[in-house]
Motif scaffolding. Structure first.
Motif, PDB file in Angstrom:
ATOM      1  N   ALA A 192       0.849  -1.189   0.000  1.00 43.96           N
ATOM      2  CA  ALA A 192       0.000   0.000   0.000  1.00 43.96           C
ATOM      3  C   ALA A 192       0.883   1.236   0.000  1.00 43.96           C
ATOM      4  CB  ALA A 192      -0.904   0.005   1.227  1.00 43.96           C
ATOM      5  N   ARG A 193       0.300   2.337  -0.473  1.00 44.46           N
ATOM      6  CA  ARG A 193       1.046   3.593  -0.522  1.00 44.46           C
ATOM      7  C   ARG A 193       0.991   4.367   0.786  1.00 44.46           C
ATOM      8  NH1 ARG A 193      -1.423   6.371  -5.554  1.00 44.46           N
ATOM      9  NH2 ARG A 193      -3.052   4.864  -5.162  1.00 44.46           N
ATOM     10  N   ASP A 194      -0.073   4.184   1.544  1.00 46.37           N
ATOM     11  CA  ASP A 194      -0.167   4.877   2.822  1.00 46.37           C
ATOM     12  C   ASP A 194      -0.788   3.948   3.865  1.00 46.37           C
ATOM     13  OD1 ASP A 194      -2.716   4.847   1.819  1.00 46.37           O
ATOM     14  OD2 ASP A 194      -3.095   6.983   2.057  1.00 46.37           O
ATOM     15  N   LEU A 195      -0.715   4.373   5.109  1.00 48.71           N
ATOM     16  CA  LEU A 195      -1.112   3.514   6.219  1.00 48.71           C
ATOM     17  C   LEU A 195      -2.613   3.189   6.238  1.00 48.71           C
ATOM     18  CD1 LEU A 195       0.091   1.983   8.546  1.00 48.71           C
ATOM     19  CD2 LEU A 195      -0.159   4.007   9.964  1.00 48.71           C
ATOM     20  N   PRO A 196      -3.508   4.141   5.992  1.00 44.38           N
ATOM     21  CA  PRO A 196      -4.934   3.766   5.996  1.00 44.38           C
ATOM     22  C   PRO A 196      -5.281   2.709   4.948  1.00 44.38           C
ATOM     23  CG  PRO A 196      -4.718   6.143   6.133  1.00 44.38           C
ATOM     24  CD  PRO A 196      -3.352   5.595   5.890  1.00 44.38           C
ATOM     25  N   ARG A 197      -4.705   2.816   3.756  1.00 44.40           N
ATOM     26  CA  ARG A 197      -4.963   1.801   2.726  1.00 44.40           C
ATOM     27  C   ARG A 197      -4.382   0.450   3.128  1.00 44.40           C
ATOM     28  NH1 ARG A 197      -3.533   5.236  -2.650  1.00 44.40           N
ATOM     29  NH2 ARG A 197      -5.302   6.635  -2.523  1.00 44.40           N
ATOM     30  N   GLY A 198      -3.198   0.484   3.710  1.00 42.03           N
ATOM     31  CA  GLY A 198      -2.579  -0.762   4.160  1.00 42.03           C
ATOM     32  C   GLY A 198      -3.394  -1.454   5.232  1.00 42.03           C
ATOM     33  N   MET A 199      -3.921  -0.676   6.172  1.00 38.71           N
ATOM     34  CA  MET A 199      -4.724  -1.271   7.229  1.00 38.71           C
ATOM     35  C   MET A 199      -6.063  -1.775   6.687  1.00 38.71           C
ATOM     36  SD  MET A 199      -2.786  -1.326   9.751  1.00 38.71           S
ATOM     37  CE  MET A 199      -3.861  -1.820  11.071  1.00 38.71           C
ATOM     38  N   LYS A 200      -6.578  -1.112   5.670  1.00 41.72           N
ATOM     39  CA  LYS A 200      -7.817  -1.586   5.052  1.00 41.72           C
ATOM     40  C   LYS A 200      -7.579  -2.933   4.360  1.00 41.72           C
ATOM     41  CE  LYS A 200     -11.610  -0.138   2.152  1.00 41.72           C
ATOM     42  NZ  LYS A 200     -12.197   0.905   1.336  1.00 41.72           N
ATOM     43  N   ARG A 201      -6.424  -3.066   3.733  1.00 37.63           N
ATOM     44  CA  ARG A 201      -6.106  -4.328   3.068  1.00 37.63           C
ATOM     45  C   ARG A 201      -5.813  -5.443   4.064  1.00 37.63           C
ATOM     46  NH1 ARG A 201      -2.595  -2.101  -2.026  1.00 37.63           N
ATOM     47  NH2 ARG A 201      -4.403  -1.318  -3.141  1.00 37.63           N
ATOM     48  N   VAL A 202      -5.304  -5.092   5.220  1.00 34.33           N
ATOM     49  CA  VAL A 202      -5.031  -6.092   6.248  1.00 34.33           C
ATOM     50  C   VAL A 202      -6.329  -6.686   6.764  1.00 34.33           C
ATOM     51  CG1 VAL A 202      -4.234  -6.362   8.620  1.00 34.33           C
ATOM     52  CG2 VAL A 202      -2.812  -5.196   6.990  1.00 34.33           C
ATOM     53  N   GLY A 203      -7.325  -5.838   6.936  1.00 32.55           N
ATOM     54  CA  GLY A 203      -8.627  -6.308   7.382  1.00 32.55           C
ATOM     55  C   GLY A 203      -8.588  -6.929   8.760  1.00 32.55           C
ATOM     56  N   ARG A 204      -9.144  -8.104   8.885  1.00 29.73           N
ATOM     57  CA  ARG A 204      -9.269  -8.755  10.191  1.00 29.73           C
ATOM     58  C   ARG A 204      -8.033  -9.545  10.605  1.00 29.73           C
ATOM     59  NH1 ARG A 204     -15.393 -11.091  10.347  1.00 29.73           N
ATOM     60  NH2 ARG A 204     -16.433  -9.090  10.029  1.00 29.73           N
ATOM     61  N   ARG A 205      -7.003  -9.474   9.817  1.00 34.48           N
ATOM     62  CA  ARG A 205      -5.788 -10.208  10.187  1.00 34.48           C
ATOM     63  C   ARG A 205      -5.074  -9.555  11.362  1.00 34.48           C
ATOM     64  NH1 ARG A 205      -2.787 -10.934   4.579  1.00 34.48           N
ATOM     65  NH2 ARG A 205      -4.009  -9.099   4.033  1.00 34.48           N
ATOM     66  N   LEU A 206      -5.380  -8.283  11.637  1.00 33.65           N
ATOM     67  CA  LEU A 206      -4.838  -7.603  12.806  1.00 33.65           C
ATOM     68  C   LEU A 206      -5.993  -7.219  13.726  1.00 33.65           C
ATOM     69  CD1 LEU A 206      -2.073  -5.215  11.429  1.00 33.65           C
ATOM     70  CD2 LEU A 206      -1.778  -7.250  12.803  1.00 33.65           C
ATOM     71  N   PRO A 207      -5.749  -7.190  15.035  1.00 33.81           N
ATOM     72  CA  PRO A 207      -6.830  -6.872  15.970  1.00 33.81           C
ATOM     73  C   PRO A 207      -7.223  -5.391  15.916  1.00 33.81           C
ATOM     74  CG  PRO A 207      -4.779  -7.186  17.143  1.00 33.81           C
ATOM     75  CD  PRO A 207      -4.516  -7.556  15.712  1.00 33.81           C
ATOM     76  N   ARG A 208      -8.319  -5.097  16.566  1.00 34.92           N
ATOM     77  CA  ARG A 208      -8.867  -3.746  16.577  1.00 34.92           C
ATOM     78  C   ARG A 208      -7.887  -2.738  17.177  1.00 34.92           C
ATOM     79  NH1 ARG A 208     -14.600  -3.581  19.047  1.00 34.92           N
ATOM     80  NH2 ARG A 208     -14.911  -4.930  17.253  1.00 34.92           N
ATOM     81  N   ASP A 209      -7.117  -3.155  18.185  1.00 39.11           N
ATOM     82  CA  ASP A 209      -6.137  -2.245  18.795  1.00 39.11           C
ATOM     83  C   ASP A 209      -5.119  -1.756  17.768  1.00 39.11           C
ATOM     84  OD1 ASP A 209      -7.331  -2.576  21.226  1.00 39.11           O
ATOM     85  OD2 ASP A 209      -5.848  -4.016  21.978  1.00 39.11           O
ATOM     86  N   ALA A 210      -4.686  -2.633  16.905  1.00 39.80           N
ATOM     87  CA  ALA A 210      -3.718  -2.251  15.879  1.00 39.80           C
ATOM     88  C   ALA A 210      -4.347  -1.274  14.891  1.00 39.80           C
ATOM     89  CB  ALA A 210      -3.189  -3.478  15.153  1.00 39.80           C
TER      90      ALA A 210
END
Length: 120
Positions: free
Chosen positions: A26-44
């Motif tokens: 991803a180019r930026d952090l919000p897009r990267g976290m959107k692509r990660v989805g549920r693989r990381l917990p809500r705290d992350a």
């Protein structure tokens, strides 16, 4: 007074960890976290939101002064703590074993169904 953290460096470091641990590009952090989805917990996800919001606020003259740098550093630590727990090799191995297990189940199920049809 505490020195301000470099938010660009923090974001680059987080994106590099996402790419290394989860294979997310991803180019930026919000897009990267959107692509990660549920693989990381809500705290992350919340930690990434804090970092992204702080970066957006720094570009504004008044909002930039209200950024809580301690919260940004804490969010960075939380995000990296979750990312450091992930073992890419183990994740790949689990995905392969899961796929093979599903295929083995399908083969066994279809074999038992086809023999039931032939015999009875």
């Amino acid at each position: 007074m505490q020195a301000e953290p470099d938010l660009d460096a923090i974001e680059r470091k987080a994106l590099a960890a996402l790419r290394k641990q989860l294979g997310v590009k991803a180019r930026d952090l919000p897009r990267g976290m959107k692509r990660v989805g549920r693989r990381l917990p809500r705290d992350a996800h919340r930690a990434a939101e804090v970092i992204s919001t702080a970066k957006a606020h720094l570009s504004h003259p008044k909002l930039g002064r209200m950024v809580d740098h301690h919260a940004v550093l804490t969010a960075e630590a939380v995000l990296h703590r979750h990312l450091d727990k992930i073992d890419p090799k183990e994740r790949r191995k689990d995905a392969i074993l899961s796929m093979l297990g599903a295929q083995a189940f399908n083969v066994i199920y279809t074999e038992s169904s086809s023999t039931r049809l032939l015999t009875g």
